[in-house]
Structure formats: C-alpha cells, structure tokens
Scaffold this motif. Structure first.
Motif, PDB file in Angstrom:
ATOM      1  N   ARG A 186       0.787  -1.289  -0.160  1.00 27.35           N
ATOM      2  CA  ARG A 186       0.016   0.010   0.054  1.00 27.35           C
ATOM      3  C   ARG A 186       0.974   1.184   0.049  1.00 27.35           C
ATOM      4  O   ARG A 186       1.973   1.354   0.565  1.00 27.35           O
ATOM      5  CB  ARG A 186      -0.913  -0.098   1.314  1.00 27.35           C
ATOM      6  CG  ARG A 186      -1.867   0.979   1.459  1.00 27.35           C
ATOM      7  CD  ARG A 186      -2.586   0.836   2.482  1.00 27.35           C
ATOM      8  NE  ARG A 186      -3.742   2.029   2.552  1.00 27.35           N
ATOM      9  CZ  ARG A 186      -4.956   1.988   1.799  1.00 27.35           C
ATOM     10  NH1 ARG A 186      -5.126   1.001   1.175  1.00 27.35           N
ATOM     11  NH2 ARG A 186      -5.690   3.192   1.853  1.00 27.35           N
ATOM     12  N   SER A 187       0.582   2.181  -0.628  1.00 27.23           N
ATOM     13  CA  SER A 187       1.162   3.602  -0.972  1.00 27.23           C
ATOM     14  C   SER A 187       1.083   4.215   0.726  1.00 27.23           C
ATOM     15  O   SER A 187       0.145   3.917   1.416  1.00 27.23           O
ATOM     16  CB  SER A 187       0.655   4.571  -1.829  1.00 27.23           C
ATOM     17  OG  SER A 187      -0.576   4.738  -1.545  1.00 27.23           O
ATOM     18  N   ALA A 239       0.001   0.660  12.562  1.00 33.28           N
ATOM     19  CA  ALA A 239       0.246  -0.241  11.290  1.00 33.28           C
ATOM     20  C   ALA A 239      -0.470  -1.390  11.615  1.00 33.28           C
ATOM     21  O   ALA A 239      -0.292  -1.985  12.838  1.00 33.28           O
ATOM     22  CB  ALA A 239       1.832  -0.464  11.067  1.00 33.28           C
ATOM     23  N   THR A 240      -1.037  -2.015  10.617  1.00 35.11           N
ATOM     24  CA  THR A 240      -1.674  -3.293  10.990  1.00 35.11           C
ATOM     25  C   THR A 240      -1.094  -4.531  10.314  1.00 35.11           C
ATOM     26  O   THR A 240      -0.489  -4.548   9.248  1.00 35.11           O
ATOM     27  CB  THR A 240      -3.189  -3.262  10.059  1.00 35.11           C
ATOM     28  OG1 THR A 240      -3.817  -2.318  10.711  1.00 35.11           O
ATOM     29  CG2 THR A 240      -3.962  -4.385  10.291  1.00 35.11           C
ATOM     30  N   ILE A 241      -0.778  -5.530  11.093  1.00 34.64           N
ATOM     31  CA  ILE A 241      -0.253  -7.075  10.525  1.00 34.64           C
ATOM     32  C   ILE A 241      -1.531  -7.820  10.459  1.00 34.64           C
ATOM     33  O   ILE A 241      -2.760  -7.569  10.685  1.00 34.64           O
ATOM     34  CB  ILE A 241       0.686  -7.459  11.615  1.00 34.64           C
ATOM     35  CG1 ILE A 241      -0.084  -7.845  12.886  1.00 34.64           C
ATOM     36  CG2 ILE A 241       1.793  -6.799  12.021  1.00 34.64           C
ATOM     37  CD1 ILE A 241       0.863  -8.567  14.091  1.00 34.64           C
ATOM     38  N   PHE A 262       2.045 -13.556   6.112  1.00 38.47           N
ATOM     39  CA  PHE A 262       2.486 -12.591   7.344  1.00 38.47           C
ATOM     40  C   PHE A 262       2.874 -11.312   6.621  1.00 38.47           C
ATOM     41  O   PHE A 262       4.068 -11.065   6.233  1.00 38.47           O
ATOM     42  CB  PHE A 262       3.639 -13.009   8.112  1.00 38.47           C
ATOM     43  CG  PHE A 262       3.996 -12.499   9.421  1.00 38.47           C
ATOM     44  CD1 PHE A 262       2.750 -11.722  10.296  1.00 38.47           C
ATOM     45  CD2 PHE A 262       5.338 -12.353   9.889  1.00 38.47           C
ATOM     46  CE1 PHE A 262       3.117 -10.815  11.312  1.00 38.47           C
ATOM     47  CE2 PHE A 262       5.454 -11.600  11.006  1.00 38.47           C
ATOM     48  CZ  PHE A 262       4.463 -11.027  11.748  1.00 38.47           C
ATOM     49  N   GLN A 263       1.933 -10.208   6.755  1.00 40.21           N
ATOM     50  CA  GLN A 263       1.917  -9.209   6.077  1.00 40.21           C
ATOM     51  C   GLN A 263       1.825  -7.803   7.116  1.00 40.21           C
ATOM     52  O   GLN A 263       1.276  -7.985   8.211  1.00 40.21           O
ATOM     53  CB  GLN A 263       0.916  -8.914   5.114  1.00 40.21           C
ATOM     54  CG  GLN A 263       1.173  -9.856   3.874  1.00 40.21           C
ATOM     55  CD  GLN A 263       0.364  -9.562   2.682  1.00 40.21           C
ATOM     56  OE1 GLN A 263      -0.913  -9.505   3.089  1.00 40.21           O
ATOM     57  NE2 GLN A 263       0.775  -9.310   1.512  1.00 40.21           N
ATOM     58  N   VAL A 264       2.473  -6.662   6.784  1.00 39.10           N
ATOM     59  CA  VAL A 264       2.318  -5.730   7.560  1.00 39.10           C
ATOM     60  C   VAL A 264       1.961  -4.240   6.628  1.00 39.10           C
ATOM     61  O   VAL A 264       2.622  -4.273   5.602  1.00 39.10           O
ATOM     62  CB  VAL A 264       3.671  -5.267   8.548  1.00 39.10           C
ATOM     63  CG1 VAL A 264       4.742  -5.047   7.563  1.00 39.10           C
ATOM     64  CG2 VAL A 264       3.337  -4.114   9.233  1.00 39.10           C
ATOM     65  N   GLY A 265       1.112  -3.560   7.074  1.00 39.39           N
ATOM     66  CA  GLY A 265       0.660  -2.313   6.361  1.00 39.39           C
ATOM     67  C   GLY A 265       1.536  -1.268   6.721  1.00 39.39           C
ATOM     68  O   GLY A 265       2.441  -1.319   7.808  1.00 39.39           O
ATOM     69  N   PRO A 266       1.439   0.125   6.139  1.00 43.50           N
ATOM     70  CA  PRO A 266       2.334   0.997   6.502  1.00 43.50           C
ATOM     71  C   PRO A 266       1.724   1.749   7.741  1.00 43.50           C
ATOM     72  O   PRO A 266       0.604   1.674   7.886  1.00 43.50           O
ATOM     73  CB  PRO A 266       2.061   1.995   5.253  1.00 43.50           C
ATOM     74  CG  PRO A 266       0.911   1.843   4.777  1.00 43.50           C
ATOM     75  CD  PRO A 266       0.951   0.149   4.981  1.00 43.50           C
ATOM     76  N   GLY A 296      -6.185   3.592   9.956  1.00 45.37           N
ATOM     77  CA  GLY A 296      -6.253   2.242  10.388  1.00 45.37           C
ATOM     78  C   GLY A 296      -6.516   1.349   9.290  1.00 45.37           C
ATOM     79  O   GLY A 296      -7.050  -0.026   9.355  1.00 45.37           O
ATOM     80  N   VAL A 297      -6.028   1.486   7.971  1.00 48.18           N
ATOM     81  CA  VAL A 297      -5.916   0.848   6.837  1.00 48.18           C
ATOM     82  C   VAL A 297      -4.767  -0.183   6.829  1.00 48.18           C
ATOM     83  O   VAL A 297      -3.862   0.183   7.269  1.00 48.18           O
ATOM     84  CB  VAL A 297      -6.289   1.630   5.646  1.00 48.18           C
ATOM     85  CG1 VAL A 297      -7.584   2.378   5.496  1.00 48.18           C
ATOM     86  CG2 VAL A 297      -5.034   2.525   5.463  1.00 48.18           C
TER      87      VAL A 297
END
Length: 129
Positions: free
Chosen positions: A59-60, A74-76, A118-122, A127-128
């Motif tokens: 995600r940008s 940041a959401t995992i 297993f991912q992480v967002g910025p 909260g996205v």
C-alpha cells in the motif's frame, strides 16, 4: 524510539484473514514523524524468531506527523487458520522496528503465522492495511 510507546489494538477477522493493529504513540513533548513500514517478526519465549519477518502489503504511504500524545498504527495480517497451508507455533512476542529505526521494541503478544501469510501495512492514521 525512546519517545514512542508501542501497543496493540484489538484483533479482528475478515474474509479469512486476521488483522491486528500495532499502535505507535508519541510520548515526547514535541511532534515526531513516521513514514513507511515497521519491521515486524514473531519471537518465542527465548526471543528466537518464528518464521520469516512480515512482508510489506504494498500500500502507498505518506509521512505521518504525530503531535505529543497522539497515535498512528500499522496493521499486521495472517490467515485466520490453516487456509492453504499449516500454521507455525504461536509466538510470545512481536519484535517491532518503527519505520527508519534500528532499535526494536518487544511487545508481549501471542501471534500465529498461518498459511505462510504474514504481512504488515504502512504506519497511518486511518487504520487501513
């Protein structure tokens, strides 16, 4: 890093995935900026890593400026159980490197990586993932 307090929010499941926000709270008396993705890995009770570190969601992102006392997260993500692959053993801690930091924080947090996902967002304030 010493001016950031890290905590977790509430785990939520949706569409076969499990999401968990990691919150970064500015505890200093001045604003701070976070930009990008944190580094996240799962550790056992002896602080040995379980499985690979989280990959980035793609995600940008932009720079998040936190005033004193304010938070961003940041959401995992992993799958909600063995969907197309086995689950690893449940970890005891999350090791988290805030964006652009070489100092990690350990959060007591039970987390199980399933199906090799297993991912992480910025870091963001919406909260996205």
């Amino acid at each position: 890093m010493s001016d950031l307090y890290l905590s977790t929010g509430r785990k939520e499941g949706a569409a076969g995935s499990l999401y968990w926000p990691v919150r970064f709270t500015n505890t200093s008396t001045s604003s701070c900026a976070l930009r990008g993705y944190p580094g996240v890995s799962v550790l056992d009770t002896a602080h040995h890593q379980i499985g690979p570190a989280a990959t980035r969601s793609g995600r940008s992102y932009g720079t998040v400026t936190l005033s004193p006392g304010h938070s961003a997260s940041a959401t995992i993500r992993t799958t909600n159980g063995p969907v197309g692959g086995a689950c690893l053993r449940t970890g005891t801690y999350l090791r988290i490197y805030p964006p652009a930091s070489r100092t990690a924080a350990l959060l007591p947090a039970p987390w199980t990586i399933c199906s090799g996902v297993f991912q992480v967002g910025p870091v963001n304030t919406e909260g996205v993932f």
